[in-house]
Structure formats: structure tokens, C-alpha cells
Motif scaffolding. Structure first.
Motif, PDB file in Angstrom:
ATOM      1  N   ASP A  43       9.174   3.726   5.542  1.00 21.76           N
ATOM      2  CA  ASP A  43       8.815   5.139   5.512  1.00 21.76           C
ATOM      3  C   ASP A  43       9.486   5.876   4.355  1.00 21.76           C
ATOM      4  N   ALA A  44      10.638   5.404   3.925  1.00 23.10           N
ATOM      5  CA  ALA A  44      11.326   6.047   2.794  1.00 23.10           C
ATOM      6  C   ALA A  44      10.541   5.872   1.497  1.00 23.10           C
ATOM      7  N   LYS A  45       9.730   4.805   1.437  1.00 23.56           N
ATOM      8  CA  LYS A  45       8.938   4.529   0.242  1.00 23.56           C
ATOM      9  C   LYS A  45       7.454   4.823   0.445  1.00 23.56           C
ATOM     10  N   ASN A  46       7.104   5.361   1.607  1.00 23.12           N
ATOM     11  CA  ASN A  46       5.694   5.643   1.913  1.00 23.12           C
ATOM     12  C   ASN A  46       4.826   4.405   1.706  1.00 23.12           C
ATOM     13  N   THR A  47       5.333   3.272   2.117  1.00 24.41           N
ATOM     14  CA  THR A  47       4.676   2.006   1.806  1.00 24.41           C
ATOM     15  C   THR A  47       4.537   1.134   3.050  1.00 24.41           C
ATOM     16  N   VAL A  48       3.392   0.496   3.165  1.00 25.12           N
ATOM     17  CA  VAL A  48       3.170  -0.519   4.185  1.00 25.12           C
ATOM     18  C   VAL A  48       2.908  -1.844   3.468  1.00 25.12           C
ATOM     19  N   TYR A  49       3.394  -2.917   4.064  1.00 31.46           N
ATOM     20  CA  TYR A  49       3.284  -4.245   3.470  1.00 31.46           C
ATOM     21  C   TYR A  49       2.532  -5.172   4.400  1.00 31.46           C
ATOM     22  N   LEU A  50       1.942  -6.191   3.792  1.00 29.38           N
ATOM     23  CA  LEU A  50       1.369  -7.291   4.553  1.00 29.38           C
ATOM     24  C   LEU A  50       1.828  -8.584   3.892  1.00 29.38           C
ATOM     25  N   GLN A  51       2.756  -9.258   4.537  1.00 31.06           N
ATOM     26  CA  GLN A  51       3.222 -10.555   4.066  1.00 31.06           C
ATOM     27  C   GLN A  51       2.292 -11.614   4.629  1.00 31.06           C
ATOM     28  N   THR A 100       2.634 -10.903   8.502  1.00 31.68           N
ATOM     29  CA  THR A 100       3.566  -9.930   9.054  1.00 31.68           C
ATOM     30  C   THR A 100       3.340  -8.578   8.394  1.00 31.68           C
ATOM     31  N   VAL A 101       3.134  -7.566   9.216  1.00 31.03           N
ATOM     32  CA  VAL A 101       2.970  -6.207   8.709  1.00 31.03           C
ATOM     33  C   VAL A 101       4.291  -5.466   8.894  1.00 31.03           C
ATOM     34  N   SER A 102       4.664  -4.688   7.894  1.00 31.57           N
ATOM     35  CA  SER A 102       5.896  -3.907   7.980  1.00 31.57           C
ATOM     36  C   SER A 102       5.706  -2.609   7.209  1.00 31.57           C
ATOM     37  N   CYS A 112       0.866  -1.183   0.000  1.00 32.99           N
ATOM     38  CA  CYS A 112       0.000   0.000   0.000  1.00 32.99           C
ATOM     39  C   CYS A 112       0.902   1.231   0.000  1.00 32.99           C
ATOM     40  N   VAL A 113       0.772   2.005  -1.061  1.00 33.61           N
ATOM     41  CA  VAL A 113       1.561   3.230  -1.184  1.00 33.61           C
ATOM     42  C   VAL A 113       0.688   4.427  -0.847  1.00 33.61           C
ATOM     43  N   ALA A 114       1.202   5.268   0.025  1.00 39.99           N
ATOM     44  CA  ALA A 114       0.468   6.468   0.441  1.00 39.99           C
ATOM     45  C   ALA A 114       1.079   7.708  -0.201  1.00 39.99           C
TER      46      ALA A 114
END
Length: 118
Positions: A72-80, A67-69, A21-23
Motif C-alpha cells: 500500500d505504501a507503493k500503491n502497487t499490487v504484484y502477481l508472482q 501469489t498475489v501481494s 500494477c501501479v495505481a
């Protein structure tokens, strides 16, 4: 503010997916980010969240598998998502929450479909 999810798809039980998810349009580093999901006929539920300090929290059924991670440098949150189960099938939504003291504002993405076949 815009949140754009990607990474959903159709997989078999036991397989993995990684959602992103890119913000944009907001200072990402101060946000609490979360993933919600909504299955057909069910209410939207919180899957995982991660604070601006990196503390994470998970819904019981996904602990040990998801796993959520955040980057911040990419304005991105992940869900593995590992060891996926048919009951994980849902539309997954990215959520951003900005706190102003005790008050918060929520932002939502449009969602990405995850389908797990048995």
C-alpha cells in the motif's frame, strides 16, 4: 484513476515472472485488487484477488504456483507466477474495485502479455 501493469514477457515452461500494477488517482489502501487474464478466444477470468485487509483468493489452476501481494505504501499490487505453464499464456489485466456498501466501481489496466513456451 490509472492502473499500469508491467512485468510480462516470454518465458519457458517452468520459469517465473512477477507482474506489477501501479495505481494512481485513487486511495489505493481501500481497494480490492485483482489480476484477470484473457487468452485468445477465451473469456476473461479471475486469476487472483486481494482485499484491502490482505485476504487473498486464487483460481484453482494457479493455486500453489501464483501469489498475489500488495504494498500500500507503493500503491502497487504484484502477481508472482512460478512454475509457469503454456496454458498460462494470456494477457494479464490489473483490476481495482472500490466498494460503496453493496455497490462497487471497477477500474482496469491495459494489460500485459505473458507468453509461456513449451
Amino acid at each position: 484513476v490509472q492502473l499500469v501493469e508491467s512485468g510480462g514477457g516470454l518465458v519457458q515452461a517452468g520459469e517465473s515472472l512477477r507482474l506489477s500494477c501501479v495505481a494512481s488517482g485513487i486511495n489505493f489502501s481501500i481497494l480490492t485488487m485483482a489480476w484477470f487474464r484473457q487468452a485468445p478466444g477465451k473469456q476473461r477470468e479471475l486469476v487472483a484477488s486481494i482485499t484491502d485487509g490482505g485476504s487473498s483468493n486464487y483460481e484453482d489452476s494457479v493455486k500453489g504456483r501464483f501469489t498475489v501481494s500488495r504494498d500500500d505504501a507503493k500503491n502497487t499490487v504484484y502477481l508472482q507466477m512460478n512454475s509457469l505453464k503454456p496454458e498460462d499464456t494470456a494477457v494479464y489485466y490489473c483490476n481495482a474495485r472500490r466498494f460503496y456498501g453493496l455497490v462497487s466501481t471497477n477500474y482496469w489496466g491495459r494489460g500485459t502479455q505473458v507468453t509461456v513456451s513449451s
